[in-house]
Write an enzyme that holds these catalytic residues in place. Sequence first.
Site, mmCIF file in Angstrom:
data_model
loop_
_atom_site.group_PDB
_atom_site.id
_atom_site.type_symbol
_atom_site.label_atom_id
_atom_site.label_comp_id
_atom_site.label_asym_id
_atom_site.label_seq_id
_atom_site.Cartn_x
_atom_site.Cartn_y
_atom_site.Cartn_z
ATOM 1 N N CYS A 197 0.790 -1.246 0.000
ATOM 2 C CA CYS A 197 0.000 0.000 0.000
ATOM 3 C C CYS A 197 0.819 1.291 0.000
ATOM 4 O O CYS A 197 0.409 2.266 -0.628
ATOM 5 C CB CYS A 197 -1.004 -0.029 1.145
ATOM 6 N N HIS A 248 -4.025 6.795 2.580
ATOM 7 C CA HIS A 248 -4.319 5.529 1.905
ATOM 8 C C HIS A 248 -5.743 5.090 2.241
ATOM 9 O O HIS A 248 -6.127 5.027 3.407
ATOM 10 C CB HIS A 248 -3.300 4.476 2.356
ATOM 11 N N ASN A 255 -10.214 -0.731 -1.018
ATOM 12 C CA ASN A 255 -8.764 -0.565 -0.853
ATOM 13 C C ASN A 255 -8.057 -1.107 -2.097
ATOM 14 O O ASN A 255 -8.072 -2.307 -2.346
ATOM 15 C CB ASN A 255 -8.343 -1.341 0.407
HETATM 16 N N1 COA Z 1 -19.527 -9.771 7.063
HETATM 17 C C1 COA Z 1 -20.118 -10.199 8.206
HETATM 18 N N2 COA Z 1 -19.399 -10.568 9.263
HETATM 19 C C2 COA Z 1 -18.062 -10.518 9.155
HETATM 20 C C3 COA Z 1 -17.409 -10.071 8.000
HETATM 21 C C4 COA Z 1 -18.194 -9.704 6.925
HETATM 22 N N3 COA Z 1 -17.666 -9.273 5.768
HETATM 23 N N4 COA Z 1 -16.070 -10.132 8.197
HETATM 24 C C5 COA Z 1 -15.906 -10.586 9.452
HETATM 25 N N5 COA Z 1 -17.099 -10.819 10.020
HETATM 26 C C6 COA Z 1 -17.372 -11.297 11.370
HETATM 27 C C7 COA Z 1 -16.300 -12.228 11.856
HETATM 28 O O1 COA Z 1 -16.565 -13.562 11.480
HETATM 29 C C8 COA Z 1 -16.384 -12.028 13.342
HETATM 30 O O2 COA Z 1 -17.480 -12.752 13.845
HETATM 31 P P1 COA Z 1 -17.399 -13.450 15.313
HETATM 32 O O3 COA Z 1 -17.212 -12.332 16.262
HETATM 33 O O4 COA Z 1 -18.705 -14.145 15.414
HETATM 34 O O5 COA Z 1 -16.201 -14.350 15.225
HETATM 35 C C9 COA Z 1 -16.708 -10.572 13.433
HETATM 36 O O6 COA Z 1 -17.345 -10.182 12.230
HETATM 37 C C10 COA Z 1 -15.429 -9.782 13.576
HETATM 38 O O7 COA Z 1 -15.795 -8.554 13.893
HETATM 39 P P2 COA Z 1 -14.670 -7.590 14.382
HETATM 40 O O8 COA Z 1 -13.348 -8.264 14.511
HETATM 41 O O9 COA Z 1 -15.226 -6.894 15.550
HETATM 42 O O10 COA Z 1 -14.582 -6.641 13.189
HETATM 43 P P3 COA Z 1 -13.786 -5.329 13.218
HETATM 44 O O11 COA Z 1 -14.649 -4.268 13.746
HETATM 45 O O12 COA Z 1 -12.443 -5.509 13.816
HETATM 46 O O13 COA Z 1 -13.596 -5.071 11.680
HETATM 47 C C11 COA Z 1 -12.103 -5.240 9.850
HETATM 48 C C12 COA Z 1 -12.886 -6.002 10.882
HETATM 49 C C13 COA Z 1 -11.347 -6.217 8.943
HETATM 50 C C14 COA Z 1 -13.048 -4.406 9.005
HETATM 51 C C15 COA Z 1 -11.111 -4.312 10.588
HETATM 52 O O14 COA Z 1 -10.358 -5.052 11.505
HETATM 53 C C16 COA Z 1 -10.193 -3.618 9.639
HETATM 54 O O15 COA Z 1 -10.604 -2.802 8.846
HETATM 55 N N6 COA Z 1 -8.876 -3.878 9.732
HETATM 56 C C17 COA Z 1 -7.907 -3.286 8.856
HETATM 57 C C18 COA Z 1 -7.897 -4.028 7.579
HETATM 58 C C19 COA Z 1 -7.183 -3.257 6.508
HETATM 59 O O16 COA Z 1 -7.542 -2.150 6.212
HETATM 60 N N7 COA Z 1 -6.174 -3.894 5.908
HETATM 61 C C20 COA Z 1 -5.450 -3.376 4.839
HETATM 62 C C21 COA Z 1 -4.507 -2.344 5.309
HETATM 63 S S1 COA Z 1 -3.543 -1.832 4.001
#
Ligand code: COA
Length: 315
Positions: free
Chosen positions: A108, A242, A272
């Site tokens: 990225c 980004h 992204n």
């Molecule tokens: N739809 C529905 N549920 C989903 C899902 C989706 N697309 N993706 C994950 N879940 C569920 C998981 O299975 C998990 O369920 P569980 O609690 O029953 O196990 C739950 O949602 C996870 O939620 P949580 O971890 O609270 O989500 P979050 O608020 O941390 O958000 C991301 C997850 C990935 C959106 C967040 O961590 C994020 O944006 N991280 C950075 C990722 C990124 O930008 N990477 C690239 C950087 S260059």
Amino acid sequence: MKLIGTGSALPKRQVTNDEISQFLDTGDAWIRPRTGIRSRHVISDERIEDLAADAARRALDMAGLSPQDIDFFICSNVVNEYMTPGLSCIVAHKMGMACPMIDINCACPGFIYAMDIAETYFQAGKVNHVLILCAEEPTRMTSWEDRGTCVLFGDGAGAAVFTRGDKLKAVRLNAEPDPDKICEIRTLMPTPFITKEETGTPLLMKGREVFKFAVSTSIRDIRTVMAQSGLTPDRVDWFMIHQANLRIIDAIREGLGIDPARFPANIGDHGNSSSASCPILLDECNRQGMFKRGDILVFSAFGAGLLSAAAVLEW
Ligand code: COA
């Protein structure tokens, strides 16, 4: 160096959250509040090298240059259909460009890493015109059965042309190597010396840990480049972050205590697009006439590596 042209190109197919919910247990109600993403551009019958060449041509047109005027070409790309040669050679062949060229895989923050390399060549007096092209297709890397990653990404290409000048005011490149936080492992063929099967994986990501890294490193990188160039936050016109997740951008903005109007965002309709995200945003803002001469732009990006970078560019 000085920026004289921007360009971008996106796949025509735009996939909404509702469309994804037709084949995966997810939906707008989960995706949008956590990421700010409503839809993303996804490669279907296009090829990434065609989008890349379109973005590069648009940037060259704006700069009033032809491909033959470029004397160094830096291409940022994580994957495409070739292992070798690099995407730079494939795109250059399409465009009739034959200057020295390199490919970088800095994920990225690739656009900012590329700007730092370009500036070094300008300072060494080796070049007059540099083309930076960031072209990415992360939707070919993720598993479309993994709802935790595939909903986050979109494809596209962004390009920028630079000439001699003194508008790049500061750069910070940062590395905190920790490959397992975001990675994709390729499948390796056996050799006469390695008989065990080595099976690859699609993109793996520890989302929450990446989120924390992104926010803390971006705030620190931005403060560092502002200090290097003697800027206070009120002197910065635009923060070009980004486009990974709107919540990450909001947390960075809140950490810096800056008003949202100075944080342009297109993540809602793009997702992204890895290193292409910053130059696509730059081109879209530029073509909307958002920047005026003398504006100060601060870039910040973070991702696989883990790598991050920030830069200050005067318009
Ligand atoms: N739809 C529905 N549920 C989903 C899902 C989706 N697309 N993706 C994950 N879940 C569920 C998981 O299975 C998990 O369920 P569980 O609690 O029953 O196990 C739950 O949602 C996870 O939620 P949580 O971890 O609270 O989500 P979050 O608020 O941390 O958000 C991301 C997850 C990935 C959106 C967040 O961590 C994020 O944006 N991280 C950075 C990722 C990124 O930008 N990477 C690239 C950087 S260059």
